[in-house]
Scaffold this motif. Structure first.
Motif, PDB file in Angstrom:
ATOM      1  N   LEU A  46      -4.006  -2.541   1.860  1.00  0.00           N
ATOM      2  CA  LEU A  46      -4.600  -2.036   0.647  1.00  0.00           C
ATOM      3  C   LEU A  46      -4.043  -2.920  -0.603  1.00  0.00           C
ATOM      4  CD1 LEU A  46      -7.039  -0.102   0.128  1.00  0.00           C
ATOM      5  CD2 LEU A  46      -5.317   1.447  -0.235  1.00  0.00           C
ATOM      6  N   GLU A  47      -2.673  -2.937  -0.569  1.00  0.00           N
ATOM      7  CA  GLU A  47      -1.970  -3.387  -1.753  1.00  0.00           C
ATOM      8  C   GLU A  47      -2.357  -4.952  -2.020  1.00  0.00           C
ATOM      9  OE1 GLU A  47       2.007  -0.800  -2.523  1.00  0.00           O
ATOM     10  OE2 GLU A  47       1.990  -2.336  -0.806  1.00  0.00           O
ATOM     11  N   GLU A  48      -2.718  -5.486  -0.816  1.00  0.00           N
ATOM     12  CA  GLU A  48      -3.113  -7.184  -1.010  1.00  0.00           C
ATOM     13  C   GLU A  48      -4.562  -7.065  -1.463  1.00  0.00           C
ATOM     14  OE1 GLU A  48      -2.505  -8.548   2.854  1.00  0.00           O
ATOM     15  OE2 GLU A  48      -0.331  -8.593   3.109  1.00  0.00           O
ATOM     16  N   LYS A  49      -5.351  -6.230  -1.357  1.00  0.00           N
ATOM     17  CA  LYS A  49      -6.638  -6.601  -1.727  1.00  0.00           C
ATOM     18  C   LYS A  49      -6.742  -5.979  -2.993  1.00  0.00           C
ATOM     19  CE  LYS A  49     -11.312  -5.432  -0.838  1.00  0.00           C
ATOM     20  NZ  LYS A  49     -12.470  -4.824   0.112  1.00  0.00           N
ATOM     21  N   ARG A  50      -6.186  -4.696  -3.434  1.00  0.00           N
ATOM     22  CA  ARG A  50      -6.420  -4.084  -4.490  1.00  0.00           C
ATOM     23  C   ARG A  50      -5.182  -4.259  -5.119  1.00  0.00           C
ATOM     24  NH1 ARG A  50     -11.944  -2.530  -4.844  1.00  0.00           N
ATOM     25  NH2 ARG A  50     -12.661  -1.716  -2.701  1.00  0.00           N
ATOM     26  N   THR A  51      -4.837  -5.107  -6.124  1.00  0.00           N
ATOM     27  CA  THR A  51      -3.399  -5.369  -6.723  1.00  0.00           C
ATOM     28  C   THR A  51      -3.298  -4.522  -7.664  1.00  0.00           C
ATOM     29  OG1 THR A  51      -4.609  -7.145  -8.230  1.00  0.00           O
ATOM     30  CG2 THR A  51      -3.817  -7.884  -6.030  1.00  0.00           C
ATOM     31  N   LYS A  52      -4.198  -3.852  -8.236  1.00  0.00           N
ATOM     32  CA  LYS A  52      -3.796  -2.533  -9.496  1.00  0.00           C
ATOM     33  C   LYS A  52      -3.441  -1.291  -8.883  1.00  0.00           C
ATOM     34  CE  LYS A  52      -7.708  -4.547 -12.288  1.00  0.00           C
ATOM     35  NZ  LYS A  52      -8.681  -4.228 -13.032  1.00  0.00           N
ATOM     36  N   LEU A  53      -3.321  -1.049  -7.589  1.00  0.00           N
ATOM     37  CA  LEU A  53      -2.790  -0.013  -7.121  1.00  0.00           C
ATOM     38  C   LEU A  53      -1.580  -0.284  -6.107  1.00  0.00           C
ATOM     39  CD1 LEU A  53      -3.666   0.460  -4.133  1.00  0.00           C
ATOM     40  CD2 LEU A  53      -6.066   1.152  -5.085  1.00  0.00           C
ATOM     41  N   PHE A  54      -1.146   0.863  -5.989  1.00  0.00           N
ATOM     42  CA  PHE A  54       0.141   0.866  -4.681  1.00  0.00           C
ATOM     43  C   PHE A  54       0.200   1.868  -3.669  1.00  0.00           C
ATOM     44  CE2 PHE A  54       1.896   3.032  -8.333  1.00  0.00           C
ATOM     45  CZ  PHE A  54       2.615   3.953  -7.816  1.00  0.00           C
ATOM     46  N   TRP A  55       0.562   1.724  -2.534  1.00  0.00           N
ATOM     47  CA  TRP A  55       0.619   2.579  -1.626  1.00  0.00           C
ATOM     48  C   TRP A  55       2.063   3.385  -1.544  1.00  0.00           C
ATOM     49  CZ3 TRP A  55       3.631   2.574   2.711  1.00  0.00           C
ATOM     50  CH2 TRP A  55       3.406   3.673   3.599  1.00  0.00           C
ATOM     51  N   SER A  56       2.158   4.694  -1.423  1.00  0.00           N
ATOM     52  CA  SER A  56       3.150   5.259  -1.289  1.00  0.00           C
ATOM     53  C   SER A  56       3.245   6.153   0.080  1.00  0.00           C
ATOM     54  CB  SER A  56       3.404   6.051  -2.344  1.00  0.00           C
ATOM     55  OG  SER A  56       3.669   5.415  -3.637  1.00  0.00           O
ATOM     56  N   PRO A  57       4.165   6.231   0.679  1.00  0.00           N
ATOM     57  CA  PRO A  57       4.099   7.373   1.808  1.00  0.00           C
ATOM     58  C   PRO A  57       4.336   8.680   1.223  1.00  0.00           C
ATOM     59  CG  PRO A  57       6.275   5.959   1.767  1.00  0.00           C
ATOM     60  CD  PRO A  57       5.501   5.603   0.939  1.00  0.00           C
ATOM     61  N   CYS A  58       4.058   9.584   1.847  1.00  0.00           N
ATOM     62  CA  CYS A  58       4.131  11.020   1.360  1.00  0.00           C
ATOM     63  C   CYS A  58       5.586  11.270   1.524  1.00  0.00           C
ATOM     64  CB  CYS A  58       3.425  12.059   2.055  1.00  0.00           C
ATOM     65  SG  CYS A  58       3.650  13.671   1.933  1.00  0.00           S
ATOM     66  N   ALA A  59       6.037  11.928   0.113  1.00  0.00           N
ATOM     67  CA  ALA A  59       7.585  12.015   0.125  1.00  0.00           C
ATOM     68  C   ALA A  59       7.920  13.340   0.858  1.00  0.00           C
ATOM     69  CB  ALA A  59       7.626  12.544  -1.569  1.00  0.00           C
TER      70      ALA A  59
END
Length: 327
Positions: free
Chosen positions: A162-175
């Motif tokens: 997802l980060e590779e395709k959508r460079t404006k967002l970032f993925w985070s695992p649930c804290a």
């Protein structure tokens, strides 16, 4: 006055009969929706024809969904200004179907977006990525600043794609999920393992033997033991709660120190400080699924189940917002 009292008593008896006969929770009578319903019924007067099974199940459910969609527009406007976090989490229902919840968080609250039956794709990272990517597109790529999922291995791969395709967002695992896994690993260390194991044995013994439990409650004056199965996210919640409680102070400090020095920096700060670090909103939403997806209703097709949860979750959000505004 006696006649009025008698009339009310007969009505209340019938209302209570409906509640008892259908095993409805007692706190239903505290719901503002329940009070509002009785008010409208009273204002209509004699001759009101109750809704039919079909009306409740199909046309009026659709009308409720449409009305909720309109009420959520103010949140969508906020997403454009502050950005938002897309949260997703999975759940297995009583029929063995794997359902994935999608919720969207922003400063004003978390809305339930949809639930999708992912039984056939949940273990396929590529197909799950395509599904998550489609939801991002639906919300608007410019609006989504972050995607939060649990930290399972397949979601790590999905997050990277997802980060590779959508460079404006970032993925985070649930804290909260990460903290839970950390605490689970800590609990496996020899120095803690035996203590935790013994604590589980004690609580299991007490709660499996009625006479021991009654004796314990007598000496503890009704206080219950905290059992491990009940407190899976307790420590994580306490950690996140401390951050949430200081959220406004942290924002105020940031703005006082740096906020006025750059327009672009202000916009970035608004988006970053508006994000959540946990997908626990998804976890809480499963309790709503449990309420809707009872044994009597487990034959509901996915589309109608999704509509019911959409209405219930977002109605509760709307009621909480009204309470805040009144205060």
């Amino acid at each position: 006055m006696n006649e009025m009292f008698k009339d009310r008593e007969l009505v209340i008896i019938d209302i209570c009969k409906c509640i008892y006969g259908n095993a409805l929770p007692f706190n239903l009578v505290r719901s503002s929706l329940f009070v509002q319903m009785l008010k409208f019924v009273a204002e209509y007067g004699n001759g009101l024809k109750p809704p039919t099974y079909h009306e409740v199940r199909v046309p009026y459910l659709k009308k409720s969904v449409d009305k909720i969609q309109v009420s959520l527009e103010k949140y969508r406007v906020e997403w454009k200004k502050c950005g938002c976090t897309l949260m997703c989490n999975g759940w297995t229902d009583g029929k063995g179907r794997s359902l994935t919840n999608f919720l969207v968080n922003s400063p004003s609250g978390t809305i339930f977006l949809k639930s999708i039956d992912t039984s056939n794709v949940v273990k396929d990272a590529k197909q799950m990525f395509e599904l998550l990517d489609f939801v991002v597109e639906e919300i608007g790529e410019d609006n989504v600043a972050q995607v939060v999922t649990d930290g399972a291995f397949n979601f790590v791969a999905i997050g990277q794609m997802l980060e590779e395709k959508r460079t404006k967002l970032f993925w985070s695992p649930c804290a909260a999920h990460c903290l839970d896994l950390i605490l689970e690993d800590i609990g496996q260390l020899p120095v803690f393992y035996n203590t935790i194991a013994n604590a589980k044995k004690i609580t299991t013994f007490i709660y499996r033997h009625t006479w021991v439990l009654n004796l314990y409650r007598k000496y503890s004056k009704g206080k219950e033991l905290t059992r491990p199965v009940v407190t899976r996210f307790a420590t994580a919640f306490l950690t996140l709660q401390s951050i949430a409680q200081q959220k406004n102070d942290i924002r105020a400090l940031w703005w006082e120190s740096y906020g006025g020095k750059g327009k672009e920096l202000q916009n970035l700060a608004i988006r970053v400080l508006s994000l959540t670090c946990s997908a626990t909103g998804c976890e809480r939403n499963w309790s709503i699924f449990d309420q809707v997806h009872t044994k009597r209703m487990n034959h509901l097709e996915q589309q109608r189940l999704n509509a019911l949860v959409f209405v219930k979750y977002n109605l509760q959000l709307e009621m909480r917002q009204k309470v805040r505004e009144e205060k």
